[in-house]
Design a protein around this motif. Sequence first.
Motif, mmCIF file in Angstrom:
data_model
loop_
_atom_site.group_PDB
_atom_site.id
_atom_site.type_symbol
_atom_site.label_atom_id
_atom_site.label_comp_id
_atom_site.label_asym_id
_atom_site.label_seq_id
_atom_site.Cartn_x
_atom_site.Cartn_y
_atom_site.Cartn_z
ATOM 1 N N GLY A 50 -17.600 79.384 -97.242
ATOM 2 C CA GLY A 50 -18.875 80.086 -97.196
ATOM 3 C C GLY A 50 -18.959 81.227 -96.189
ATOM 4 O O GLY A 50 -18.010 81.986 -95.974
ATOM 5 N N PHE A 51 -20.123 81.355 -95.563
ATOM 6 C CA PHE A 51 -20.405 82.418 -94.597
ATOM 7 C C PHE A 51 -19.450 82.293 -93.408
ATOM 8 O O PHE A 51 -19.409 81.266 -92.733
ATOM 9 C CB PHE A 51 -21.848 82.314 -94.125
ATOM 10 C CG PHE A 51 -22.310 83.440 -93.255
ATOM 11 C CD1 PHE A 51 -22.229 84.750 -93.680
ATOM 12 C CD2 PHE A 51 -22.854 83.186 -92.006
ATOM 13 C CE1 PHE A 51 -22.669 85.808 -92.888
ATOM 14 C CE2 PHE A 51 -23.311 84.224 -91.198
ATOM 15 C CZ PHE A 51 -23.212 85.535 -91.642
ATOM 16 N N GLY A 52 -18.666 83.325 -93.177
ATOM 17 C CA GLY A 52 -17.645 83.256 -92.136
ATOM 18 C C GLY A 52 -16.272 82.915 -92.658
ATOM 19 O O GLY A 52 -15.293 82.914 -91.908
ATOM 20 N N GLY A 53 -16.184 82.618 -93.962
ATOM 21 C CA GLY A 53 -14.882 82.341 -94.560
ATOM 22 C C GLY A 53 -13.963 83.550 -94.497
ATOM 23 O O GLY A 53 -14.418 84.699 -94.437
ATOM 24 N N LEU A 54 -12.669 83.289 -94.517
ATOM 25 C CA LEU A 54 -11.690 84.365 -94.400
ATOM 26 C C LEU A 54 -11.390 84.978 -95.768
ATOM 27 O O LEU A 54 -11.328 84.266 -96.770
ATOM 28 C CB LEU A 54 -10.405 83.848 -93.757
ATOM 29 C CG LEU A 54 -10.578 83.339 -92.324
ATOM 30 C CD1 LEU A 54 -9.261 82.786 -91.797
ATOM 31 C CD2 LEU A 54 -11.090 84.451 -91.400
ATOM 32 N N PRO A 55 -11.199 86.301 -95.810
ATOM 33 C CA PRO A 55 -11.083 87.001 -97.083
ATOM 34 C C PRO A 55 -9.676 86.993 -97.679
ATOM 35 O O PRO A 55 -8.730 86.474 -97.093
ATOM 36 C CB PRO A 55 -11.506 88.428 -96.706
ATOM 37 C CG PRO A 55 -11.041 88.579 -95.292
ATOM 38 C CD PRO A 55 -11.255 87.223 -94.667
ATOM 39 N N GLU A 62 -13.718 85.889 -101.554
ATOM 40 C CA GLU A 62 -13.919 85.236 -102.848
ATOM 41 C C GLU A 62 -14.036 83.731 -102.612
ATOM 42 O O GLU A 62 -13.185 83.141 -101.942
ATOM 43 C CB GLU A 62 -12.743 85.510 -103.784
ATOM 44 C CG GLU A 62 -12.570 86.971 -104.151
ATOM 45 C CD GLU A 62 -11.348 87.197 -105.025
ATOM 46 O OE1 GLU A 62 -11.465 87.903 -106.024
ATOM 47 O OE2 GLU A 62 -10.273 86.639 -104.711
ATOM 48 N N MET A 63 -15.054 83.107 -103.193
ATOM 49 C CA MET A 63 -15.324 81.697 -102.916
ATOM 50 C C MET A 63 -15.275 80.868 -104.202
ATOM 51 O O MET A 63 -15.598 81.350 -105.291
ATOM 52 C CB MET A 63 -16.696 81.556 -102.250
ATOM 53 C CG MET A 63 -16.824 82.317 -100.937
ATOM 54 S SD MET A 63 -18.533 82.396 -100.320
ATOM 55 C CE MET A 63 -19.277 83.514 -101.519
ATOM 56 N N ASP A 64 -14.895 79.609 -104.038
ATOM 57 C CA ASP A 64 -14.832 78.657 -105.146
ATOM 58 C C ASP A 64 -15.698 77.439 -104.810
ATOM 59 O O ASP A 64 -15.795 77.043 -103.639
ATOM 60 C CB ASP A 64 -13.398 78.169 -105.368
ATOM 61 C CG ASP A 64 -12.390 79.303 -105.527
ATOM 62 O OD1 ASP A 64 -12.772 80.365 -106.050
ATOM 63 O OD2 ASP A 64 -11.227 79.104 -105.125
ATOM 64 N N ALA A 65 -16.301 76.825 -105.819
ATOM 65 C CA ALA A 65 -17.099 75.621 -105.597
ATOM 66 C C ALA A 65 -17.227 74.851 -106.900
ATOM 67 O O ALA A 65 -17.106 75.421 -107.996
ATOM 68 C CB ALA A 65 -18.483 75.966 -105.048
ATOM 69 N N TRP A 131 -9.041 89.016 -90.160
ATOM 70 C CA TRP A 131 -8.273 89.616 -91.257
ATOM 71 C C TRP A 131 -7.514 90.852 -90.782
ATOM 72 O O TRP A 131 -6.330 91.019 -91.091
ATOM 73 C CB TRP A 131 -9.227 89.967 -92.406
ATOM 74 C CG TRP A 131 -8.573 90.705 -93.529
ATOM 75 C CD1 TRP A 131 -7.845 90.153 -94.552
ATOM 76 C CD2 TRP A 131 -8.581 92.119 -93.759
ATOM 77 N NE1 TRP A 131 -7.409 91.135 -95.408
ATOM 78 C CE2 TRP A 131 -7.843 92.357 -94.942
ATOM 79 C CE3 TRP A 131 -9.157 93.198 -93.090
ATOM 80 C CZ2 TRP A 131 -7.666 93.636 -95.463
ATOM 81 C CZ3 TRP A 131 -8.970 94.475 -93.604
ATOM 82 C CH2 TRP A 131 -8.234 94.680 -94.781
ATOM 83 N N GLU A 132 -8.179 91.707 -90.017
ATOM 84 C CA GLU A 132 -7.523 92.910 -89.504
ATOM 85 C C GLU A 132 -6.314 92.554 -88.651
ATOM 86 O O GLU A 132 -5.249 93.191 -88.750
ATOM 87 C CB GLU A 132 -8.503 93.738 -88.669
ATOM 88 C CG GLU A 132 -9.565 94.462 -89.466
ATOM 89 C CD GLU A 132 -10.493 95.272 -88.584
ATOM 90 O OE1 GLU A 132 -10.966 96.324 -89.047
ATOM 91 O OE2 GLU A 132 -10.755 94.847 -87.432
ATOM 92 N N LYS A 133 -6.481 91.544 -87.798
ATOM 93 C CA LYS A 133 -5.365 91.132 -86.938
ATOM 94 C C LYS A 133 -4.189 90.613 -87.765
ATOM 95 O O LYS A 133 -3.032 90.881 -87.435
ATOM 96 C CB LYS A 133 -5.834 90.053 -85.961
ATOM 97 C CG LYS A 133 -6.743 90.549 -84.850
ATOM 98 C CD LYS A 133 -6.975 89.485 -83.803
ATOM 99 C CE LYS A 133 -5.704 89.148 -83.053
ATOM 100 N NZ LYS A 133 -5.947 88.165 -81.971
ATOM 101 N N ARG A 134 -4.482 89.862 -88.819
ATOM 102 C CA ARG A 134 -3.397 89.348 -89.645
ATOM 103 C C ARG A 134 -2.673 90.483 -90.362
ATOM 104 O O ARG A 134 -1.433 90.465 -90.464
ATOM 105 C CB ARG A 134 -3.942 88.333 -90.645
ATOM 106 C CG ARG A 134 -2.873 87.722 -91.579
ATOM 107 C CD ARG A 134 -1.664 87.190 -90.812
ATOM 108 N NE ARG A 134 -2.020 86.174 -89.861
ATOM 109 C CZ ARG A 134 -2.027 84.874 -90.129
ATOM 110 N NH1 ARG A 134 -1.705 84.454 -91.319
ATOM 111 N NH2 ARG A 134 -2.341 84.002 -89.186
ATOM 112 N N VAL A 135 -3.402 91.474 -90.830
ATOM 113 C CA VAL A 135 -2.770 92.633 -91.464
ATOM 114 C C VAL A 135 -1.840 93.325 -90.474
ATOM 115 O O VAL A 135 -0.715 93.710 -90.814
ATOM 116 C CB VAL A 135 -3.841 93.620 -91.978
ATOM 117 C CG1 VAL A 135 -3.193 94.922 -92.436
ATOM 118 C CG2 VAL A 135 -4.627 93.001 -93.130
ATOM 119 N N GLU A 136 -2.298 93.471 -89.225
ATOM 120 C CA GLU A 136 -1.476 94.095 -88.188
ATOM 121 C C GLU A 136 -0.222 93.266 -87.908
ATOM 122 O O GLU A 136 0.883 93.807 -87.761
ATOM 123 C CB GLU A 136 -2.296 94.241 -86.904
ATOM 124 C CG GLU A 136 -3.448 95.233 -87.018
ATOM 125 C CD GLU A 136 -4.426 95.130 -85.851
ATOM 126 O OE1 GLU A 136 -4.160 94.322 -84.930
ATOM 127 O OE2 GLU A 136 -5.443 95.843 -85.865
#
Length: 317
Positions: A50-55, A62-65, A131-136
């Motif tokens: 949910g809110f705060g989930g990683l993209p 994108e979320m699943d439920a 997410w930005e840090k992981r891309v880096e």
Amino acid sequence: MSWGMIATWRMAHDGVTQASEALSNNGQAGDAIETTIRTVEDYPYYKSVGFGGLPNAEGILEMDAAFMDGDTFKIGAVAGITDTKNPISVARKLSDEKFNSFRVGDGATKYAMLNGFERKNMLTQRAHRIWEKRVEEIAKSNLSPYDGHDTIGAISLDTNGSMAAGTSSSGLFMKKPGRVGDSPLSGSGFYVDSEIGGATATGLGEDLMKGCLAYEIVRQMGEGKTPQEACDQAVYTFHDTLTKRYGKAGAFSLVAMNNTGQWGVATNVEFTFSVANDQEKPAIYLANMGENHQTIIEPITQEWLDAYEKRIKAPID
């Protein structure tokens, strides 16, 4: 009739506590599932739901439920839904549809919008920075992008003997756009039958889908096994089989509850869960895979809880 509630991970505990109070006062199983999971979906420091989930790899959340009614076997599910505050509520609404009860991508998002569900940008600044840090890191060190896949999965039993199950997840961090794991898939991420019991899963969806373990646990409970016996048998047998035939087994953990409120857990990693019934107050436990296909379950310590709170709220550089 007894009542009970069990859900995956420490993050479920506040919701389990709230839902348990309602169940003890003759609340409905479906409402308990929605209450528990919405509590997790709304909390910005849980980065896998949910809110705060990683993209995903493109920075889109994108979320699943999914939701299942154990009395009628009605199922509703969404996958790849975006900009919607509570995917579990959309999934529950979809369970009332005879046709088109599993919607994906734009179809899921449009359904939510047309049915009056709250629209919200679910990607927080904190999650975007992670997410930005992981891309880096990927660019600099050629690291694997994938990290984290902790689904909230819950099973409830009410005093009328009705049961329900639900799941919610933002899925694998840095997943490819359109990727869907086990969470919204019946039999893999969840399954419940009010005459027997239910089970839900969390872990690496690509491997959980190979075993349909939620259904298998319910099937074994239907043959007379206790929830703990069924979890141990299904999870560890499949862990061994997958390791032998596929070469390795990703992380997976499952929780189960039968129609009398007895519960069980099995895992191949360190795993926390929250549980309550008419015999025990809401509590958090730590589970690990033991020898001889038996799960080791211990009460959580205050030291562990303190470290957990510090870790999930730590500043992001």
